[in-house]
Design an enzyme around this catalytic site. Structure first.
Site, PDB file in Angstrom:
ATOM      1  N   ARG A 262      34.911 -11.752 -14.828  1.00 47.40           N
ATOM      2  CA  ARG A 262      36.272 -11.855 -14.296  1.00 47.40           C
ATOM      3  C   ARG A 262      36.326 -12.757 -13.060  1.00 47.40           C
ATOM      4  O   ARG A 262      37.403 -13.152 -12.625  1.00 47.40           O
ATOM      5  CB  ARG A 262      36.822 -10.469 -13.966  1.00 47.40           C
ATOM      6  CG  ARG A 262      36.032  -9.707 -12.919  1.00 47.40           C
ATOM      7  CD  ARG A 262      36.621  -8.321 -12.680  1.00 47.40           C
ATOM      8  NE  ARG A 262      35.835  -7.540 -11.735  1.00 47.40           N
ATOM      9  CZ  ARG A 262      34.789  -6.803 -12.049  1.00 47.40           C
ATOM     10  NH1 ARG A 262      34.375  -6.762 -13.311  1.00 47.40           N
ATOM     11  NH2 ARG A 262      34.146  -6.114 -11.123  1.00 47.40           N
ATOM     12  N   TYR A 263      35.146 -13.053 -12.497  1.00 48.33           N
ATOM     13  CA  TYR A 263      35.103 -13.904 -11.312  1.00 48.33           C
ATOM     14  C   TYR A 263      34.741 -15.356 -11.636  1.00 48.33           C
ATOM     15  O   TYR A 263      35.170 -16.268 -10.939  1.00 48.33           O
ATOM     16  CB  TYR A 263      34.083 -13.365 -10.301  1.00 48.33           C
ATOM     17  CG  TYR A 263      34.382 -11.973  -9.818  1.00 48.33           C
ATOM     18  CD1 TYR A 263      35.573 -11.699  -9.153  1.00 48.33           C
ATOM     19  CD2 TYR A 263      33.483 -10.932 -10.030  1.00 48.33           C
ATOM     20  CE1 TYR A 263      35.857 -10.415  -8.711  1.00 48.33           C
ATOM     21  CE2 TYR A 263      33.752  -9.647  -9.599  1.00 48.33           C
ATOM     22  CZ  TYR A 263      34.955  -9.392  -8.934  1.00 48.33           C
ATOM     23  OH  TYR A 263      35.238  -8.133  -8.499  1.00 48.33           O
ATOM     24  N   THR A 264      33.930 -15.560 -12.639  1.00 46.71           N
ATOM     25  CA  THR A 264      33.441 -16.914 -12.913  1.00 46.71           C
ATOM     26  C   THR A 264      34.393 -17.680 -13.818  1.00 46.71           C
ATOM     27  O   THR A 264      35.195 -17.095 -14.553  1.00 46.71           O
ATOM     28  CB  THR A 264      32.049 -16.863 -13.577  1.00 46.71           C
ATOM     29  OG1 THR A 264      32.150 -16.156 -14.819  1.00 46.71           O
ATOM     30  CG2 THR A 264      31.045 -16.163 -12.681  1.00 46.71           C
TER      31      THR A 264
END
Length: 753
Positions: A126-128
């Site tokens: 969900r961050y990358t």
């Protein structure tokens, strides 16, 4: 396998559990082998990797697009093509993005995608963000051109490619690892330019040998600058069989007094290497190293500093030890197991992999050309109708305006097909301009030329090979780079032995009558002046270095080994020797020996037999020791005597009858163990009855003086005065002068002392 199926009373089929479990496990095995763990030779990808790349292309995440959240790609993959856990898909995605894991990464990632030190330290999906790399084009650029077969996805609602149309042998370029059921695969990465060069050679010489291909593919090429130190001959054998192993060694350089490691083997962790070195330092197995530093940063991804104790430390020897004992040198298994042309897994050599891939590439190119030719022919077919319509535009317009069913009228009037008539009816008014005829004729000429060229290429094997070669060279030019992992011949690394680690300081080892042993620094120690336990006294001593073993000879002829640097200090009273070794009960200790492994000692029994032994042959790792000197019946062990110079030394032997014989040391055999040869002749019956035996032996050279001690008397003789006693080994010798018939000891006084 025949199986009995029974229909129960309730109409349910019943089969034996054995049959059911065998079939279920076999089905599972085949699924894991073909659809999970092993790569396909066509594109070098496992199904999950292929689905990730395809899903990203369908999302428009090409190399020139913006990055998008990785979670979006993972969701598409598991929702449309790969019904498995999201973490498994994301980890496969991460691996394809890591430049330190993949030689030619397929995914361009933004954010935390792990580090060489800890590849699993990547951030959550969900961050990358991610998109495909430019290199991914070699797998996808021909996908929509009829080049591959399409198969239904898991729920049958859409199709996915069975393989991707790779323009280069990705199976070798990025390599892969996988564990299936009953088989595994470990394919190392290679350099694109080298592999393409080998493919082109194979196009020219279809029966090329492995040796010829190895002229192009020198060896694997990992995404690290560390050296591959496997010999070329071993690499060739690996490529012949498809199985083998290879070794990589870290790069290091000398910077002043420091050792700086600048590149690690593939998948080696810098922090783990430092931890391994630190453990050795704590265990005092690396005394020549005093400190470690990790100076790795963004500009220098690997910079590990090892600080030696002084500038006298042999840095190459330290690194050889670290190569042998840490991850600074690693071995990699090679098992080139792939799903081949026949759809079956098989371990293949380099020639088979490249040959099969070239077959696939040629077939893919042919399908692409046929697909394009079909498009060209269809377009030419349409253009013929458009040109007819343009030249008869007034009549065509009249038919369309006046007829209720204009299509059949057009087909009948102008002799065109249904497809052509449909194209005429869909003609837009803007295409009725005056220049349209020129455009149609120009496009016809271009397509006709392309059609002729396609037909020529499809009809000629030579032209097809030329096209494949040209496209391979173009791919190598666009995506190729220089080799990263140099191939270097190196000697095998050797770890420090215990003797190498211990400082070589002079020591004197002392053994008492009651068997207590200790060690003092220096050779100036007088063992007789040391304090002993009540009732105990000095018995034996030996001088050597702290990194040398102490070899003890007992009264049965067995030898035992003790490390000198582990002995207690001579300032105390020592410790029992029997705590370190396990001799038979009741034995005594007759001698101690120290020196280099190549040092020589005379081992003899008082029966008059002896031999020369190397110290290395007398050492034993067994607490119970090893048999060295064999004793004749009734004989006893004599103290061993060191031999400084094998070339010019002589043996002196004296018996209880006062007979002395001198002969060259070279007359005795060099043996690891045994009884030895007769030094001085004594009848065996006299030895067994203890009527006559050898009382002393000594070694001396022509420059030394021999001191004969008998009670309080002593006699010093130079070599020139001993001619009377010289003789052949095994003789009886001659009697000493009156008063020296009972010799207690022989001493050698070196020249100049």
């Amino acid at each position: 396998m025949s199986e009995t199926i029974v229909i129960g009373a309730d109409g349910v089929e019943q089969i034996p559990l054995k049959s059911y479990t065998e079939k279920a496990y076999l089905d599972y095995s085949m699924y894991v082998i073909l659809d999970r763990a092993l790569p396909n030779i066509a594109d070098g990808l496992k199904p999950v990797q292929r689905r990730i790349v395809y899903a990203m292309s369908e999302l428009g995440l090409k190399s020139n697009a913006k990055h998008k959240k990785s979670a979006r790609t993972v969701g598409d993959v598991i929702g449309k093509f790969h019904p498995h856990g999201d973490s498994a898909v994301y980890e496969a995605m991460v691996l394809m993005s890591q430049s330190f894991s993949y030689r030619y990464p397929l995914i361009d990632g933004q954010g935390n995608w792990g580090s060489p030190d800890d590849p699993k330290s990547f951030a959550a999906m969900r961050y990358t963000e991610s998109k495909l790399t430019k290199y991914a084009e070699v797998l996808l650029s021909e996908l929509g051109q009829g080049t591959v077969d399409w198969v239904p996805n898991f729920d049958g609602q859409m199709d996915e490619p069975a393989t991707l149309p790779a323009r280069v042998p990705n199976i070798l370029l990025n390599g892969t690892t996988g564990i299936a059921v009953g088989m595994a695969t470990d394919i190392p990465p290679h350099n694109l330019r080298e592999v393409v060069s080998a493919c082109i050679h194979l196009l020219d010489e279809p029966n090329a040998s492995i040796a010829a291909l190895c002229e192009h593919v020198k060896g694997p090429d990992f995404p690290t600058d560390a050296e591959i130190i496997t010999p070329a001959e071993d690499l060739r054998k690996m490529y012949e069989s498809g199985r083998g192993s290879l070794r990589m060694r870290a790069l290091w350089q000398d910077e002043g007094e420091d050792i700086v490691i600048t590149s690690l083997p593939h998948q080696a962790s810098g922090s783990k290497v430092l931890e391994q070195i630190a453990q050795q330092m704590q265990a005092k197995k690396l005394p020549m190293v005093v400190d470690l530093r990790d100076e790795s940063d963004h500009e220098n991804p690997t910079r590990l500093v090892v600080i030696p104790r002084s500038n006298r430390v042999d840095k190459q020897a330290v690194m050889n030890h670290l190569f042998a004992t840490t991850d600074l040198e690693r071995s990699y298994r090679v098992n080139m197991n792939v799903i081949g042309l026949d759809g079956r897994p098989q371990v293949k050599g380099l020639d088979k992999i490249l040959t099969e891939w070239l077959e696939i590439r040629t077939a893919t190119t042919r399908r692409r050309l046929e697909f394009r030719l079909d498009k060209v022919l269809k377009r030419l077919h349409i253009l013929d109708a458009l040109l007819i319509a343009f030249l008869n535009i007034d009549e065509v317009i009249a038919i369309i305006r006046e007829e209720d069913q204009p299509k059949p009228v057009l087909m009948s009037r102008f002799g065109i097909t249904d497809t052509q008539a449909e194209a005429v009816l869909e003609l837009k008014l803007r295409h009725l301009a005056k220049l349209e005829e020129m455009k149609i004729r120009g496009e016809q000429d271009e397509l006709a030329a392309e059609r002729d060229n396609l037909e020529l290429t499809l009809g000629s094997t030579r032209r097809m090979k030329t096209l494949v070669r040209k496209e391979l060279l173009a791919a190598a030019e666009e995506f190729g780079d220089d080799r990263r992992s140099p191939l270097v011949a190196r000697e095998e690394a050797r770890a420090f032995s215990e003797e190498d680690i211990v400082a070589a300081e002079p020591v004197t080892v002392i053994l008492s009558e009651m068997g207590w042993i200790r060690s003092g620094k220096g050779h100036e120690i007088d063992p007789l002046s040391l304090s002993y336990k009540a009732g105990d006294r000095y018995k034996l001593s030996a001088r050597g270095k702290s990194n040398q073993p102490v070899i003890i000879l007992d009264s049965t002829g067995r030898t035992y080994t003790v490390a000198a640097h582990t002995l207690p200090s001579a300032r105390g009273q020592g410790e029992p020797l029997t705590g370190r070794i396990n001799p038979p009960s009741g034995v005594g200790f007759m001698g101690m020996m120290m020196g280099s492994d190549e040092g020589h000692y005379l081992l003899a029994s008082d029966a008059g037999y002896g031999f020369i032994a190397k110290l290395s042959d007398l050492q034993s790792k067994n607490k119970a020791g090893k048999a060295a000197l064999t004793l004749p019946k009734g004989a006893l062990v004599l103290p061993p005597v060191a031999i400084a110079d094998m070339a010019s030394s002589h043996v002196v032997a004296v018996t209880t009858e006062g007979r002395m014989l001198i002969f060259p040391v070279g007359d005795l055999p060099l043996m690891p163990r045994g009884k030895g040869n007769k030094m001085i002749g004594i009848p065996s019956a006299r030895v067994a009855n203890r009527e006559e035996y050898v009382t002393a032996v000594a070694i001396f050279s022509e420059r030394d003086t021999l001191k004969v001690i008998s009670g309080k008397r002593h006699l010093s003789l130079k070599f020139s005065e001993l001619e009377h006693y010289l003789g052949e080994r095994g003789r009886r010798g001659h009697k000493l002068p009156r008063g020296f018939q009972k010799v207690d000891a022989l001493q050698t006084i070196a020249a100049g002392k």
